[in-house]
Write a protein that holds these residues in place. Sequence first.
Motif, PDB file in Angstrom:
ATOM      1  N   ASP A   1     138.863  34.319  11.566  1.00 43.02           N
ATOM      2  CA  ASP A   1     139.831  33.268  10.650  1.00 43.02           C
ATOM      3  C   ASP A   1     138.984  32.013  10.973  1.00 43.02           C
ATOM      4  O   ASP A   1     138.159  31.936  11.836  1.00 43.02           O
ATOM      5  N   ALA A   2     139.436  31.100  10.024  1.00 42.71           N
ATOM      6  CA  ALA A   2     138.746  29.940  10.128  1.00 42.71           C
ATOM      7  C   ALA A   2     138.529  29.149  11.545  1.00 42.71           C
ATOM      8  O   ALA A   2     137.678  28.595  11.679  1.00 42.71           O
ATOM      9  N   ILE A   3     139.677  29.187  12.333  1.00 45.00           N
ATOM     10  CA  ILE A   3     139.599  28.753  13.715  1.00 45.00           C
ATOM     11  C   ILE A   3     138.620  29.313  14.684  1.00 45.00           C
ATOM     12  O   ILE A   3     137.973  28.859  15.534  1.00 45.00           O
ATOM     13  N   ASP A   4     138.119  30.664  14.312  1.00 42.29           N
ATOM     14  CA  ASP A   4     137.509  31.457  15.094  1.00 42.29           C
ATOM     15  C   ASP A   4     135.972  31.504  14.642  1.00 42.29           C
ATOM     16  O   ASP A   4     134.908  31.979  15.358  1.00 42.29           O
ATOM     17  N   ILE A   5     135.828  31.004  13.639  1.00 46.64           N
ATOM     18  CA  ILE A   5     134.323  31.042  12.945  1.00 46.64           C
ATOM     19  C   ILE A   5     133.277  30.387  13.926  1.00 46.64           C
ATOM     20  O   ILE A   5     132.386  30.954  14.000  1.00 46.64           O
ATOM     21  N   PRO A   6     133.664  29.306  14.154  1.00 46.72           N
ATOM     22  CA  PRO A   6     132.463  28.467  15.183  1.00 46.72           C
ATOM     23  C   PRO A   6     132.255  29.432  16.476  1.00 46.72           C
ATOM     24  O   PRO A   6     130.915  29.591  16.803  1.00 46.72           O
ATOM     25  N   ALA A   7     133.202  29.845  17.008  1.00 44.37           N
ATOM     26  CA  ALA A   7     132.751  30.722  18.161  1.00 44.37           C
ATOM     27  C   ALA A   7     131.973  31.962  17.813  1.00 44.37           C
ATOM     28  O   ALA A   7     131.238  32.450  18.686  1.00 44.37           O
ATOM     29  N   PHE A   8     132.372  32.702  16.693  1.00 41.97           N
ATOM     30  CA  PHE A   8     131.762  33.781  16.295  1.00 41.97           C
ATOM     31  C   PHE A   8     130.495  33.461  15.801  1.00 41.97           C
ATOM     32  O   PHE A   8     129.422  34.222  16.452  1.00 41.97           O
ATOM     33  N   MET A   9     130.047  32.432  15.150  1.00 40.50           N
ATOM     34  CA  MET A   9     128.745  31.933  15.028  1.00 40.50           C
ATOM     35  C   MET A   9     127.906  31.628  16.006  1.00 40.50           C
ATOM     36  O   MET A   9     126.722  31.865  16.326  1.00 40.50           O
ATOM     37  N   ASP A  10     128.452  31.045  17.187  1.00 40.31           N
ATOM     38  CA  ASP A  10     127.904  30.576  18.373  1.00 40.31           C
ATOM     39  C   ASP A  10     127.375  31.980  19.113  1.00 40.31           C
ATOM     40  O   ASP A  10     126.166  31.807  19.683  1.00 40.31           O
ATOM     41  N   ARG A  11     128.240  32.897  19.040  1.00 33.58           N
ATOM     42  CA  ARG A  11     127.637  34.151  19.376  1.00 33.58           C
ATOM     43  C   ARG A  11     126.481  34.931  18.925  1.00 33.58           C
ATOM     44  O   ARG A  11     125.520  35.300  19.318  1.00 33.58           O
ATOM     45  N   ILE A  12     126.441  34.779  17.421  1.00 35.95           N
ATOM     46  CA  ILE A  12     125.639  35.088  16.711  1.00 35.95           C
ATOM     47  C   ILE A  12     124.164  34.590  17.092  1.00 35.95           C
ATOM     48  O   ILE A  12     123.133  35.026  16.962  1.00 35.95           O
TER      49      ILE A  12
END
Length: 367
Positions: free
Chosen positions: A79-90
């Motif tokens: 969700d919107a709140i988690d996208i930055p953490a997700f993209m940091d992992r990518i």
Amino acid sequence: MQITNVRAHHIRIPYDAGVASFKQGASAISALEIVLVEVSTDAGLTGWGDAFSYVCPRSSATAIDEMIAPQARGLEVPDAIDIPAFMDRIQRNLHLFGRYGITMFAISALDIALWDLAARAQGVPLHRLLGTRKRARIPAYASLLRIGTPDLVASECETALRRGYTAIKLHETTSPAVFAARRAIGDGIPLMVDMNCPMTSAEAIAFAHECKAAAPMFLEEPVWPPEDFAALAETRTKGGLDIAAGENACTINQFRQMMDAGAVGYAQPSVTKVGGITEYLKVVDLADERGVRLAPHSPYFGPGLLATLQLLSLRDDKTFVEFFYMNRAACLWRGAIDVGADGAVAVPEGPGLGYEPDRAVMERYRV
């Protein structure tokens, strides 16, 4: 909601720029190369992204297929709140392949598509997911391709004003072309000069002094190489004109280095290059903190332009959207993002980025 597939679509749409030309290397570019990224989910929702691809569409598409798709398939859509953490992992998973260029273009595409999905899942336009919309229409400046001949530069500027544009950007590297434009548009119209990194700092300083009486708002990327922030800072200090840069910068880290050096008065994150919406928002926060103005790079017509419009709607500082000055053979968005008679572009109001691409156009111009 899981990601079931990530697919790259290479679309080539011809354009006519009249007397202007656009060259990278030895070849003139006669078509818009767009790499759309389609992220499908098991809930039936689709998100759309955009990988920068002027002269490298096959490379950008391959990066999507070989690096991004395997990272994303089967994962829960954040969700919107988690996208930055997700993209940091990518970014961490793919750092071996570079923190600049093709890898970041592909990462940007995924990030844009995830934000599109997050807003679509809530049934709201992206700007509402991110904050409060402050503008329903964004003023566009005509981003002219390189022309060279001063008389023709003047003529194109006059035509752009007649079409409603309220600001002009040249891609010229001679002072006669700059002065021809200023005489054509008058004193009250903002004029910008994009140089595409051709000069040493000494040459750029001399050029700035030559052009000063034409009062350009800024010189964009006057120095080679673009990451020589000390040379940019010297040009800004000694040339007497403000400097814009950042379309070739990836991630917040390069922008921080740029601003630490005092290199720019205008930051130019490109949402299809910098790392997507996630990194773009970080750059904006940093620029606001440092008192650096915003002039985003957006001369493209895929989802990246829609994302830029959504993001600019959150600002009330009269920031322009960059709009390539050309006649396209077709539009992925059925003409909905064309510049109006008032020289502005409407911010899409539909869910996510606001529009679904026209699949008939995609099929007709698919490579």
